[in-house]
Scaffold this active site. Sequence first.
Site, PDB file in Angstrom:
ATOM      1  N   SER A  84      22.854   9.552  34.556  1.00 20.30           N
ATOM      2  CA  SER A  84      21.993   9.982  35.603  1.00 20.30           C
ATOM      3  C   SER A  84      21.917  11.194  36.370  1.00 20.30           C
ATOM      4  CB  SER A  84      21.863   8.639  36.368  1.00 20.30           C
ATOM      5  OG  SER A  84      22.953   8.270  36.959  1.00 20.30           O
ATOM      6  N   HIS A 131      17.639   8.456  29.427  1.00 24.04           N
ATOM      7  CA  HIS A 131      17.944   7.824  30.786  1.00 24.04           C
ATOM      8  C   HIS A 131      17.142   6.600  31.054  1.00 24.04           C
ATOM      9  CE1 HIS A 131      17.878   8.663  35.543  1.00 24.04           C
ATOM     10  NE2 HIS A 131      18.730   7.603  35.254  1.00 24.04           N
ATOM     11  N   GLU A 157      13.324   8.159  30.767  1.00 26.05           N
ATOM     12  CA  GLU A 157      13.345   9.675  30.981  1.00 26.05           C
ATOM     13  C   GLU A 157      14.338  10.099  29.983  1.00 26.05           C
ATOM     14  OE1 GLU A 157      15.263  11.037  34.802  1.00 26.05           O
ATOM     15  OE2 GLU A 157      13.744  12.402  35.126  1.00 26.05           O
ATOM     16  N   ASN A 176      15.510  11.761  39.704  1.00 25.12           N
ATOM     17  CA  ASN A 176      16.554  11.860  40.860  1.00 25.12           C
ATOM     18  C   ASN A 176      16.791  12.957  41.682  1.00 25.12           C
ATOM     19  OD1 ASN A 176      17.501   9.271  40.220  1.00 25.12           O
ATOM     20  ND2 ASN A 176      19.080   9.720  38.848  1.00 25.12           N
TER      21      ASN A 176
HETATM   22  P1  NAI Z   1      29.321   0.116  34.895  1.00 25.26           P
HETATM   23  O1  NAI Z   1      30.477   0.657  35.403  1.00 25.26           O
HETATM   24  O2  NAI Z   1      28.574  -1.336  35.231  1.00 25.26           O
HETATM   25  O3  NAI Z   1      29.531  -0.121  33.237  1.00 25.26           O
HETATM   26  C1  NAI Z   1      30.322   0.803  32.677  1.00 25.26           C
HETATM   27  C2  NAI Z   1      30.809   0.174  31.471  1.00 25.26           C
HETATM   28  O4  NAI Z   1      31.446   0.937  30.599  1.00 25.26           O
HETATM   29  C3  NAI Z   1      32.027  -0.847  31.744  1.00 25.26           C
HETATM   30  O5  NAI Z   1      31.907  -2.061  31.499  1.00 25.26           O
HETATM   31  C4  NAI Z   1      32.881  -0.259  31.272  1.00 25.26           C
HETATM   32  O6  NAI Z   1      34.189  -1.313  30.806  1.00 25.26           O
HETATM   33  C5  NAI Z   1      32.618   0.470  29.968  1.00 25.26           C
HETATM   34  N1  NAI Z   1      33.417   1.363  29.487  1.00 25.26           N
HETATM   35  C6  NAI Z   1      34.159   2.538  30.438  1.00 25.26           C
HETATM   36  N2  NAI Z   1      34.685   3.392  29.516  1.00 25.26           N
HETATM   37  C7  NAI Z   1      34.309   2.889  28.110  1.00 25.26           C
HETATM   38  C8  NAI Z   1      34.771   3.499  26.822  1.00 25.26           C
HETATM   39  N3  NAI Z   1      35.489   4.497  26.703  1.00 25.26           N
HETATM   40  N4  NAI Z   1      34.260   2.965  25.797  1.00 25.26           N
HETATM   41  C9  NAI Z   1      33.493   1.598  25.948  1.00 25.26           C
HETATM   42  N5  NAI Z   1      33.211   1.170  27.272  1.00 25.26           N
HETATM   43  C10 NAI Z   1      33.484   2.066  28.208  1.00 25.26           C
HETATM   44  O7  NAI Z   1      28.261   1.460  34.786  1.00 25.26           O
HETATM   45  P2  NAI Z   1      26.599   1.356  34.865  1.00 25.26           P
HETATM   46  O8  NAI Z   1      26.016   1.286  36.081  1.00 25.26           O
HETATM   47  O9  NAI Z   1      26.093   0.386  33.593  1.00 25.26           O
HETATM   48  O10 NAI Z   1      26.248   2.779  34.448  1.00 25.26           O
HETATM   49  C11 NAI Z   1      26.462   3.324  33.122  1.00 25.26           C
HETATM   50  C12 NAI Z   1      25.870   4.765  32.930  1.00 25.26           C
HETATM   51  O11 NAI Z   1      24.344   4.566  33.294  1.00 25.26           O
HETATM   52  C13 NAI Z   1      26.353   5.898  33.942  1.00 25.26           C
HETATM   53  O12 NAI Z   1      26.438   6.908  33.233  1.00 25.26           O
HETATM   54  C14 NAI Z   1      25.438   5.776  34.891  1.00 25.26           C
HETATM   55  O13 NAI Z   1      25.167   6.824  35.682  1.00 25.26           O
HETATM   56  C15 NAI Z   1      24.233   5.290  34.065  1.00 25.26           C
HETATM   57  N6  NAI Z   1      23.051   4.827  35.172  1.00 25.26           N
HETATM   58  C16 NAI Z   1      23.243   3.886  35.842  1.00 25.26           C
HETATM   59  C17 NAI Z   1      22.184   3.202  36.504  1.00 25.26           C
HETATM   60  C18 NAI Z   1      22.291   2.230  37.516  1.00 25.26           C
HETATM   61  O14 NAI Z   1      21.510   1.779  38.295  1.00 25.26           O
HETATM   62  N7  NAI Z   1      23.448   1.595  37.569  1.00 25.26           N
HETATM   63  C19 NAI Z   1      20.736   3.718  36.268  1.00 25.26           C
HETATM   64  C20 NAI Z   1      20.619   4.968  35.400  1.00 25.26           C
HETATM   65  C21 NAI Z   1      21.523   5.357  34.761  1.00 25.26           C
END
Ligand code: NAI
Length: 678
Positions: A399, A420, A432, A470
């Site tokens: 994001s 996104h 997006e 954002n």
């Molecule tokens: P999260 O922390 O809930 O999930 C991330 C997951 O990735 C974890 O389950 C972790 O175990 C896994 N992970 C980490 N390294 C890894 C690897 N090398 N290989 C495989 N899996 C791996 O994070 P979230 O919130 O789901 O965010 C993920 C992405 O989405 C980030 O880039 C964030 O900026 C983006 N994003 C998040 C939003 C939100 O509201 N949470 C909205 C839009 C985008």
Amino acid sequence: MPCLNYQRQEQIAVISRAGAPAEPIPAFLQELMTALRRARDDAEVTAIVFANILSADGGIAAPEVDDLEDACAAVEDSAKPVIAALEGVLIGPALELALACRWRVGAPGCVLGFTEVKIGLMPSPGAIKRLLRRMGAQATLEALTTGAFLGAEEAAEAGLVDALGADALAAALVFAREPADREEGPENDLATRPAPPPDAAQFAIFRAKTAAKARGQLAPVRIVDAVEALCAAPAEESRRRVRAWFDECRDGEQHKALMHVSVAQREARTVPDLPPDTAALPIRTAAVIGAGTMGGGIAMNFANAGIPVILLEVSGDALERGMALVRKNYEASVKRGSQDSKRAEAALRLIRGATEYAQLAQADIIVEAVFEDMQVKREVFARLDEVAAPHAILATNTSTLDIDAIAASTSRPAQVVGTHFFSPANIMKLLENVRGKATSAQVIRTVMDLGRVLGKVVVLAGNADGFIGNRMLMFYGLEAEFLLEEGATPERIDRVMEDFGFAMGPLAVRDLAGNDVGLLVRRSRTLPADERWSPVLGRMVAAGRLGQKAGKGFYRYEGRTRIPDPEAVAIIESVSAEMGITRREIPAQEILDRLLHALVNAGAQLVEEGVALRSGDVDTVYINGYGFPAWRGGPMYWAEQHGLDRVVVTARKLAALHGARWGPAPLLLRAAARGRWR
Ligand code: NAI
């Protein structure tokens, strides 16, 4: 060129579409009337069939409502029964004509949509009346206020479709040959069956529910009024009243705004600089990396669209947690009624867990959704580069991070793109997409088309800090904190924005997203020398007020219910005191102007820089991703209606308060001089 063909099949007059795209509505309706007269005057004709003349691609554009009502009345009053064979998507005038037929026979794939409310309208009084007779008040209210689409079987259950047949025309002909078998007794004569009696309690409940959901929207409220009037009052008088409400909606600002939204959303799919012959890559299988908050929801999007998807995690445990979350989300959507259990199960079966990168070799697109950390993302992309098929699209759900820096960790930056999604990804409509400097035309075309495959509203952004949404949110969110410093309370600010129509005010949104998350993003950025962060957010975090998940933030929470909290206000007041600010009562209009104008000016900067392709894209992003009320047309449209010069005045004030970047964007100044964006 005629719109319609008229043929006799034995004793049945079959009216079908004449190959060419249908003419605009007046010609269509005239031809239809001519064909009906011809059938009436032909003594041998016993019944009339409309063969697939009514689907939406037949081009029945918005007619004059009087002409449409006359045509529907002629169809309904025809002494020889008219049977409609329904195929494809039926909405608007086409659906109204279909409802006026004696019987409707649907192909299994046909879909009936009562979508008027989505563009601020209601169906014509006659159509509402016909619906009422067939479905009763409750189902009519539900369908018309939500703009629901009914599939063939649901429509049959609701009494709108009388029979289903794989070949709708053949089935309609069977119907037409034996009208006597179905000859209507008085209880079957839907044309004259009285509307069901009104149930005052039912309407009171529905009206309250609608008013709460519609929050400022006219059409849903008028639809409830209309349905009630058509149930209750004497026929002529109720018709007159309903017609007045119909006109009120059709001639109103909200309809214009929603039409703008509909046009903007369509236009957003087009990318002017792509070569016109650019073809999208087929997406047959997908993969998602990371099964956290976002990854699971993104995988659900593919599965719901029938695309098999592999969900990869770092360990078996993490995968199990992620899959459990996915299952829980499916259960929730079945409970909510947004998906039936069979479909949910079928979708769930399309999601396969994995912990080995080698399993990704077949995927046509891989969406990375791991932690928001450049180093982690670069490592993941380097791995993907080793295992992914040569044609595969490597997408990131980041994001905030720089797409080009991520792409540079691969040997194929042309295949790398941002996709996104918004949280919760299985529900939020916005996608997006973000183009890097090397992203190929084909990859861009594919992810733009993917939006449609996944049922998303799609926009293309440039690879700039915060992309479109954002970046705007940053200015809007900062301004909310500055207003807190000056004397507003969270409750006051949120109420002003929610009264305007936002789904949630800015501080309630912060609490939902997590104040620690917001602070973390902030710490990764640097501001221009003449700007500052407000200390308010940091103080909330320091006091353990992380938001909903901690039970307290800008509010305190009982479950999900927010309650104004004097302790939070005391923290804000102490910040004001330290900064030497004498708190004052800030008028609602000033709160509204400062927040919205900051948003609009940020939008203008994005268009100026080419990060957003057009002002309509900014509206599309803000409505579908950030809870801006669609019926106000989006921030840019709203500003055009309410005075771009007023935005300039506010932006100048804000620049004096917060720094040069807050000053009016050159594009805003040019637009204000013209009175419109373009
Ligand atoms: P999260 O922390 O809930 O999930 C991330 C997951 O990735 C974890 O389950 C972790 O175990 C896994 N992970 C980490 N390294 C890894 C690897 N090398 N290989 C495989 N899996 C791996 O994070 P979230 O919130 O789901 O965010 C993920 C992405 O989405 C980030 O880039 C964030 O900026 C983006 N994003 C998040 C939003 C939100 O509201 N949470 C909205 C839009 C985008």
